[in-house]
Design an enzyme around this catalytic site. Structure first.
Site, mmCIF file in Angstrom:
data_model
loop_
_atom_site.group_PDB
_atom_site.id
_atom_site.type_symbol
_atom_site.label_atom_id
_atom_site.label_comp_id
_atom_site.label_asym_id
_atom_site.label_seq_id
_atom_site.Cartn_x
_atom_site.Cartn_y
_atom_site.Cartn_z
ATOM 1 N N LYS A 114 0.817 -1.210 0.000
ATOM 2 C CA LYS A 114 0.000 0.000 0.000
ATOM 3 C C LYS A 114 0.861 1.275 0.000
ATOM 4 O O LYS A 114 0.443 2.316 -0.483
ATOM 5 C CB LYS A 114 -0.920 0.038 1.221
ATOM 6 C CG LYS A 114 -1.810 -1.180 1.425
ATOM 7 C CD LYS A 114 -2.864 -1.308 0.348
ATOM 8 C CE LYS A 114 -4.026 -2.221 0.717
ATOM 9 N NZ LYS A 114 -3.703 -3.640 0.879
HETATM 10 C C1 LIG Z 1 -4.406 -4.761 0.472
HETATM 11 C C2 LIG Z 1 -3.652 -6.023 0.432
HETATM 12 C C3 LIG Z 1 -3.965 -7.040 -0.480
HETATM 13 C C4 LIG Z 1 -5.125 -6.929 -1.430
HETATM 14 O O1 LIG Z 1 -4.902 -5.962 -2.415
HETATM 15 P P1 LIG Z 1 -6.146 -5.397 -3.270
HETATM 16 O O2 LIG Z 1 -5.582 -4.288 -4.066
HETATM 17 O O3 LIG Z 1 -7.152 -4.944 -2.263
HETATM 18 O O4 LIG Z 1 -6.651 -6.534 -4.093
HETATM 19 C C5 LIG Z 1 -3.170 -8.167 -0.491
HETATM 20 N N1 LIG Z 1 -2.135 -8.314 0.375
HETATM 21 C C6 LIG Z 1 -1.812 -7.371 1.270
HETATM 22 C C7 LIG Z 1 -0.690 -7.596 2.206
HETATM 23 C C8 LIG Z 1 -2.553 -6.190 1.332
HETATM 24 O O5 LIG Z 1 -2.231 -5.257 2.227
#
Ligand SMILES: *Cc1c(COP(=O)(O)O)cnc(C)c1O
Length: 495
Positions: A114
């Site tokens: 993120k």
């Molecule tokens: C947010 C997240 C996901 C999922 O990603 P999306 O973009 O919501 O599909 C997978 N793994 C981790 C560690 C995340 O923080």
């Protein structure tokens, strides 16, 4: 380039308006009207460039109101190493075996992918506010399944002209994730737990966005709402850049020849990350199959295989909490992109709201199945991957990336597809210490933040600094709100 709402193509705004608004007022998501193209020669030209320059070039193609100089300035600050990222490569690609490459997307300040978007978004958002003449203080509302919350708090902390309030599901995030959030520093931040799961938190936040009375009240107090969830285009865009970057790295390493395809396998929740991979493909990165990996919350696996999206199913809390999602918001963008019809999207979303499910028409399902493969697996299969990859390859996976690895293995067994595959590694294993320790045979993870040291000792790698430093930070936020009371929490926060 203009942006349109998935639910109404007549709702046309500039990039900066789309980023400031976050979610369109009709409940739809914004997407660019067209997809800019990268030629193979453009990709080759990016090979020698450092990550911030690659990112700025990709973003520039979507943001014609921003100059290259502006974007490069933001990217250099957002992806600065060692201040923000612990490696200048930012999103390095690691070779696991001759056909499997891991793109580590967790070298940022909160140790999850993120950060790749949320270190950039504050620059895009504050610049967009200037470009649109928005004078109010923007309040970012976030519903998080664990990682977005912390990454958004860290990205927006003490950014002038902004405030940020994060809702996370009470009991629905890992201990480390919770601790990261409740100890957040900064004068403009707030964090609250919601009694319910992630979908409750996300629906609650979406309701606030469409609550015109609340918007008016807040406007009178000088605030405007925006979103840092992947419903905001400013979140998806920086993620496209790292898939372009991965292909450049594979070219540089001689792992693929220019123009030859790769697969991309993504552990998926809200469908934002894999949607970014789809965009990279349609810009011109040679991608054969996008592999969508789910944990036991396998709503997307069923959808991609059958064309039926059914959110009325049991909700499982798993060891990969950031993927514990039954309503994947960004899928709406894909439906619009592949159906070409805002009317169709309105219909599906109405059905989803009223009945919890919908079935896409045959033609749309064929289009989806032509580009995506999907699979799901249990916590136990994920744990087996962690154990095997650690003992065999000396590589420690986190619980989310492990799901992707397990699904990739299934996919290969079913299809004999030997195309080199990039697996998006979405979090550091140190964010999920207890599950990772159990997977590699340590039956008794210790309590509290000491578990971080325990994992460091067992695997022989130091913990990322931001996690190692969690121990001893004071808890600042301990409020729990009912899921029907999110609006009250917002009005109180913005008093
Ligand atoms: C947010 C997240 C996901 C999922 O990603 P999306 O973009 O919501 O599909 C997978 N793994 C981790 C560690 C995340 O923080």
């Amino acid at each position: 380039m203009y942006y349109v709402s998935t639910r109404d193509s007549a709702r046309r705004v500039t990039a900066s308006e789309a980023i400031v608004e976050g979610l369109s007022r009709d409940g739809g998501l914004y997407l660019p009207e067209s997809i800019p193209q990268l030629l193979v020669d453009d990709l080759i030209a990016m090979i020698p460039l450092p990550y911030p320059e690659r990112a700025a070039r990709v973003m520039k193609l979507f943001l014609d109101e921003f100059s290259m100089q502006e974007l490069l300035g933001y990217a250099k600050k957002a992806y600065a190493a060692p201040q923000k990222f612990d490696t200048p490569a930012c999103a390095p690609v690691v070779r696991l075996d001759s056909a499997t490459y891991i793109q580590e997307l967790w070298h940022g300040p909160t140790c999850a992918f993120k950060d790749m978007a949320l270190q950039m978004l504050p620059y895009l958002l504050t610049a967009s506010m200037q470009k649109t003449g928005e004078q109010k203080t923007v309040c970012i509302l976030v519903a998080t399944s664990g990682d977005t919350g912390k990454a958004a708090l860290e990205g927006f902390r003490d950014v002038p002209g902004t405030k940020i309030l994060v809702f996370y599901p009470d009991g629905g995030v890992s201990d480390i994730q919770k601790l990261q959030m409740v100890t957040q520093e900064g004068r403009n931040v707030g964090v609250a737990a919601v009694r319910g799961n992630f979908d409750d938190a996300q629906s609650g936040v979406k309701r606030i966005f469409s609550d015109e009375t609340l918007r008016r009240t807040l406007a009178e107090r000088g605030f405007v709402l925006s979103s840092a969830n992947s419903i905001n285009w400013g979140r998806v865009l920086p993620q496209i850049a790292y898939y372009v970057s991965a292909y450049c790295d594979l070219l540089a390493a001689g792992a693929v020849k220019a123009g030859k395809p790769v697969n991309i396998c993504v552990p998926t929740g809200n469908f934002g990350n894999i949607l970014a991979a789809w965009y990279a493909k349609h810009m011109g990165v040679p991608v054969k199959t996008l592999i969508c990996a789910s944990n036991e919350n396998d709503v997307l696996t069923e959808f991609i295989r059958t064309g039926v999206y059914n959110s009325r199913r049991p909700f499982y809390q798993t060891a990969s909490p950031s993927m514990d999602i039954l309503i994947s918001s960004n899928l709406e963008r894909l439906l619009r992109l592949l159906s070409g019809s805002d009317e169709a999207v309105r219909g599906y979303m109405r059905q989803l709201g009223e009945t919890g499910s919908y079935r896409v028409d045959e033609k749309l399902h064929r289009a989806i199945a032509a580009e995506f493969a999907a699979g799901s697996c249990t916590d136990r299969e994920g744990a087996e991957q962690i154990s095997r990859r650690f003992s065999r390859d000396g590589y420690l996976l986190d619980t989310h990336t492990a799901i992707a690895m397990a699904v990739l293995e299934q996919y290969r067994a079913e299809t004999n597809d030997a195309v080199p595959t990039v697996v998006a590694s979405t979090a550091s294993p140190f964010k999920f210490c207890a599950s990772v320790l159990r997977a590699i045979g340590q039956t008794e993870p210790v309590a509290g933040t000491a578990v971080i040291d325990q994992l460091a000792r067992v695997c022989g790698t130091p913990a990322p600094r931001p996690l190692a430093e969690l121990a001893g930070k004071p808890v600042r936020f301990c409020r729990v709100v009912e899921r029907s009371c999110l609006a009250d929490a917002v009005t109180e926060f913005l008093r």
